[in-house]
Scaffold this motif. Sequence first.
Motif, PDB file in Angstrom:
ATOM      1  N   ALA A 114       3.379   3.938   9.450  1.00 12.31           N
ATOM      2  CA  ALA A 114       4.190   4.086   8.236  1.00 12.31           C
ATOM      3  C   ALA A 114       5.491   3.298   8.303  1.00 12.31           C
ATOM      4  O   ALA A 114       6.578   3.823   8.067  1.00 12.31           O
ATOM      5  N   SER A 156       0.832  -1.209   0.000  1.00 11.09           N
ATOM      6  CA  SER A 156       0.000   0.000   0.000  1.00 11.09           C
ATOM      7  C   SER A 156       0.862   1.252   0.000  1.00 11.09           C
ATOM      8  O   SER A 156       0.526   2.250  -0.665  1.00 11.09           O
ATOM      9  N   GLN A 157       1.991   1.225   0.719  1.00 11.75           N
ATOM     10  CA  GLN A 157       2.877   2.392   0.706  1.00 11.75           C
ATOM     11  C   GLN A 157       3.525   2.570  -0.658  1.00 11.75           C
ATOM     12  O   GLN A 157       3.713   3.695  -1.126  1.00 11.75           O
ATOM     13  N   ALA A 182       1.101   4.302  -2.853  1.00 10.40           N
ATOM     14  CA  ALA A 182       0.990   5.715  -2.484  1.00 10.40           C
ATOM     15  C   ALA A 182       2.184   6.503  -3.000  1.00 10.40           C
ATOM     16  O   ALA A 182       2.031   7.604  -3.549  1.00 10.40           O
ATOM     17  N   CYS A 183       3.382   5.962  -2.840  1.00  9.94           N
ATOM     18  CA  CYS A 183       4.579   6.673  -3.294  1.00  9.94           C
ATOM     19  C   CYS A 183       4.564   6.870  -4.807  1.00  9.94           C
ATOM     20  O   CYS A 183       4.892   7.950  -5.304  1.00  9.94           O
ATOM     21  N   TYR A 200      10.470   4.672  -5.197  1.00  6.67           N
ATOM     22  CA  TYR A 200       9.941   3.982  -4.026  1.00  6.67           C
ATOM     23  C   TYR A 200       8.775   3.080  -4.401  1.00  6.67           C
ATOM     24  O   TYR A 200       8.561   2.035  -3.784  1.00  6.67           O
ATOM     25  N   LEU A 235       7.802   3.492   5.248  1.00 14.41           N
ATOM     26  CA  LEU A 235       8.557   4.745   5.147  1.00 14.41           C
ATOM     27  C   LEU A 235       9.673   4.794   6.172  1.00 14.41           C
ATOM     28  O   LEU A 235      10.728   5.397   5.923  1.00 14.41           O
TER      29      LEU A 235
END
Length: 356
Positions: free
Chosen positions: A58, A9-10, A13-14, A22, A61
């Motif tokens: 996060a 999911s991150q 988003a990135c 990323y 991240l």
Amino acid sequence: MNLETAFRSQAEACAHLGSPMYGVLLTRVADALAAGGDAAEPFARVLAGHEDDPGPSALALRFAGSVHRLVLERRAGALAAYYPSVGGTFEPDGAWTALRGLVEAEPDAVREWLDRPPQTNEVGRSAALVAGLLEVTRATGLPVRLVEIGSSGGLNLLADRFCFVDDRGRAHGDPASPVRLDDAWAGPGPWRAADVRWPHVVERTGSDLMPIDVATTAGRLALTAYVWPDIGARHERLRGALRLAAQHPVEVRRAGALETVERLELVEGTVTVLWHSVMWQYLDRAEQDAVRDRLERLGAQATTTAGFAHVALEPGRRTSEEDRRFWLSVRRWPDGGDELHVGAGPHGPPIVWLTD
């Protein structure tokens, strides 16, 4: 949220927010975790103990920031050749091989920063915060006492010293500032009002549970590490803000959000502005509720000559049917009426002053 889901999911988003690098690397970590066995082993070892971390913490991240820090310190071997932030050129397969090699060879070094929250101190978010501050200043005409929670290094406390360029090409603020945000504002915002005046900040203080001292090499390293390596504009803004902070140091106290607002008092002849950006998710529900309650009590004390305002840039949904977005919210007391919501980007520009 399991580890694979957190990284996938991150990654999405990135990629959506401007970092294809990323997007690729975090997706490949997710793929390795999903594959299990030897493919997952080095990452599972590094991430052990974080399997149940909540989504808002996060983790991906934190992992990416820890790796980037090693790159910036020239401790990441071959990986540096693929990081634009140190002059490298990103290439997916080579970068992935080098990243995996680093995690296998230096697991303890990669783990070092997994327990600390990402602290980007994103300077671009000042475009939203200052837009809100312009609205408060236009409405009150009072000098500003600026208070920030979740300040990190306190760079956005200097936002009135930045230069912002609107959609008509007009510069606002200090045209000689080392921080310039082009295409910062669009739409019929307060910067177009006939009675707009630039904020006069007479006091500025910040707080953070883990404040970063931007006067130190370690502090500057931390802030740089959490900026995504392939977005040059964000790095340029950060470098300018660090130069400005060296000329105009600000105080950032070690304190939580609730402690800060509990000791906050209004001052005659000023408007006290509490602001924050992308930090609300790190507070638990009890602290969020307590902070809201304190803001209401401060608002009840406000007068036209001792005003109070709350300016925030945070992600959220206004309705259950609406997609999650970043919103600038502005609320004034005693006579500000309902909260104002304005669409914003996650890293700041452009702030589009079109409300509904």
